[in-house]
Write an enzyme that holds these catalytic residues in place. Structure first.
Site, PDB file in Angstrom:
ATOM      1  N   ASP A  63       0.852  -1.195   0.000  1.00  0.00           N
ATOM      2  CA  ASP A  63       0.000   0.000   0.000  1.00  0.00           C
ATOM      3  C   ASP A  63       0.885   1.242   0.000  1.00  0.00           C
ATOM      4  O   ASP A  63       2.091   1.149   0.214  1.00  0.00           O
ATOM      5  CB  ASP A  63      -1.035  -0.027   1.134  1.00  0.00           C
ATOM      6  CG  ASP A  63      -0.435   0.145   2.513  1.00  0.00           C
ATOM      7  OD1 ASP A  63      -1.165   0.565   3.410  1.00  0.00           O
ATOM      8  OD2 ASP A  63       0.765  -0.136   2.702  1.00  0.00           O
ATOM      9  N   TYR A  65       2.951   4.764   0.657  1.00  0.00           N
ATOM     10  CA  TYR A  65       3.613   5.388   1.813  1.00  0.00           C
ATOM     11  C   TYR A  65       2.579   6.238   2.544  1.00  0.00           C
ATOM     12  O   TYR A  65       1.752   6.889   1.912  1.00  0.00           O
ATOM     13  CB  TYR A  65       4.761   6.288   1.364  1.00  0.00           C
ATOM     14  CG  TYR A  65       5.907   5.549   0.719  1.00  0.00           C
ATOM     15  CD1 TYR A  65       6.617   4.584   1.411  1.00  0.00           C
ATOM     16  CD2 TYR A  65       6.304   5.846  -0.585  1.00  0.00           C
ATOM     17  CE1 TYR A  65       7.694   3.920   0.821  1.00  0.00           C
ATOM     18  CE2 TYR A  65       7.377   5.193  -1.183  1.00  0.00           C
ATOM     19  CZ  TYR A  65       8.068   4.228  -0.471  1.00  0.00           C
ATOM     20  OH  TYR A  65       9.129   3.578  -1.058  1.00  0.00           O
ATOM     21  N   PHE A  76       6.756   2.150  -4.370  1.00  0.00           N
ATOM     22  CA  PHE A  76       8.153   2.380  -3.966  1.00  0.00           C
ATOM     23  C   PHE A  76       8.681   3.791  -4.258  1.00  0.00           C
ATOM     24  O   PHE A  76       9.719   4.179  -3.740  1.00  0.00           O
ATOM     25  CB  PHE A  76       9.110   1.336  -4.590  1.00  0.00           C
ATOM     26  CG  PHE A  76       8.880  -0.055  -4.088  1.00  0.00           C
ATOM     27  CD1 PHE A  76       9.296  -0.424  -2.820  1.00  0.00           C
ATOM     28  CD2 PHE A  76       8.228  -0.996  -4.869  1.00  0.00           C
ATOM     29  CE1 PHE A  76       9.071  -1.714  -2.334  1.00  0.00           C
ATOM     30  CE2 PHE A  76       7.991  -2.289  -4.391  1.00  0.00           C
ATOM     31  CZ  PHE A  76       8.417  -2.646  -3.127  1.00  0.00           C
ATOM     32  N   HIS A 186      11.244  -9.223   0.381  1.00  0.00           N
ATOM     33  CA  HIS A 186      10.955  -7.793   0.247  1.00  0.00           C
ATOM     34  C   HIS A 186      12.228  -6.982   0.503  1.00  0.00           C
ATOM     35  O   HIS A 186      13.053  -7.363   1.341  1.00  0.00           O
ATOM     36  CB  HIS A 186       9.867  -7.406   1.261  1.00  0.00           C
ATOM     37  CG  HIS A 186       9.235  -6.090   0.958  1.00  0.00           C
ATOM     38  ND1 HIS A 186       9.778  -4.896   1.404  1.00  0.00           N
ATOM     39  CD2 HIS A 186       8.132  -5.762   0.247  1.00  0.00           C
ATOM     40  CE1 HIS A 186       9.015  -3.900   0.974  1.00  0.00           C
ATOM     41  NE2 HIS A 186       8.011  -4.399   0.272  1.00  0.00           N
TER      42      HIS A 186
END
Length: 225
Positions: A63, A65, A76, A186
């Site tokens: 989701d 920031y 990202f 991740h």
């Protein structure tokens, strides 16, 4: 909340579904009563910047920031005037540096990738300020699944970069044998050392694209003065 390029054909069916009507109501009310990121005009930036016909790579995030003035609709990525590069993105840059020799830039603005055909999609497209995952389970997942499904149905080969368990749960949606799925932990500081570092996903992506006669991605994000 509308997308105007070739995604329109894919998403029109979704707009008519009950879940989307509920999602639309929920999101509208949230924007009216809470601080929500990204700004409403940026929710669909990933789709605006990367038309379906141009998708070569799909990077799946979770989701947006949830701190002020970071999220702008690309997984990202942060806005160009953000001095702080988020930790996961710092680790992506470190891997790019060791894999392809890209220098580490002074910003986290990844629009350059999106414009080359890297679809930078989060599975959930909105979030309440300072509350990670606060919009999970309200329908965005069905909507973004429709996007992943459309990419899977493309004739041209696409690379799916699935980092971390939530992203990897979407692997079963990639049924088209033309595509390449690359999986790694991740890039967050909690898990990057478990195999994100050294995964060489960026060079593998470009090798695959070139083998299929597709122009590779220029992954170097330039410094902003």
């Amino acid at each position: 909340m509308k997308v105007t390029n070739d995604w329109q054909n894919v998403l029109e069916k979704e707009y008519k579904k009950d879940y989307y009507k509920d999602l639309y109501k929920f999101v509208l009310e949230e924007y009216q009563t809470q601080t929500i990121y990204p700004p409403a005009d940026d929710i669909f930036n990933a789709l605006h910047l990367t038309p379906l016909k141009d998708v070569k790579v799909l990077i799946l995030g979770q989701d947006p920031y949830h701190n002020e003035h970071q999220a702008h609709g690309l997984s990202f990525s942060v806005l160009p005037d953000q001095k702080e590069i988020p930790p996961s993105l710092q680790n992506i840059y470190k891997e790019l540096n060791s894999d392809l020799g890209c220098y580490i830039p002074n910003n986290g603005f990844l629009e350059k990738w999106a414009k080359q055909g890297v679809l930078m999609l989060n599975t959930v497209l909105t979030v309440r300020a300072h509350q990670a995952n606060s919009h999970r389970g309200h329908g965005w997942e069905k909507f973004t699944d429709a996007i992943i499904k459309a990419v899977n149905e493309k004739e041209e080969p696409v690379v799916f970069l699935l980092w971390g368990r939530p992203a990897q749960m979407k692997e079963k949606m990639v049924t088209n044998p033309k595509h390449l799925v690359l999986k790694a932990p991740h890039p967050s500081p909690l898990s990057a050392y478990r195999g994100f570092f050294g995964c060489k996903h960026f060079s593998q992506t470009n090798d695959f694209l070139e083998k299929n006669g597709i122009k590779p991605i220029d992954w170097q994000i330039e410094n902003i003065n």
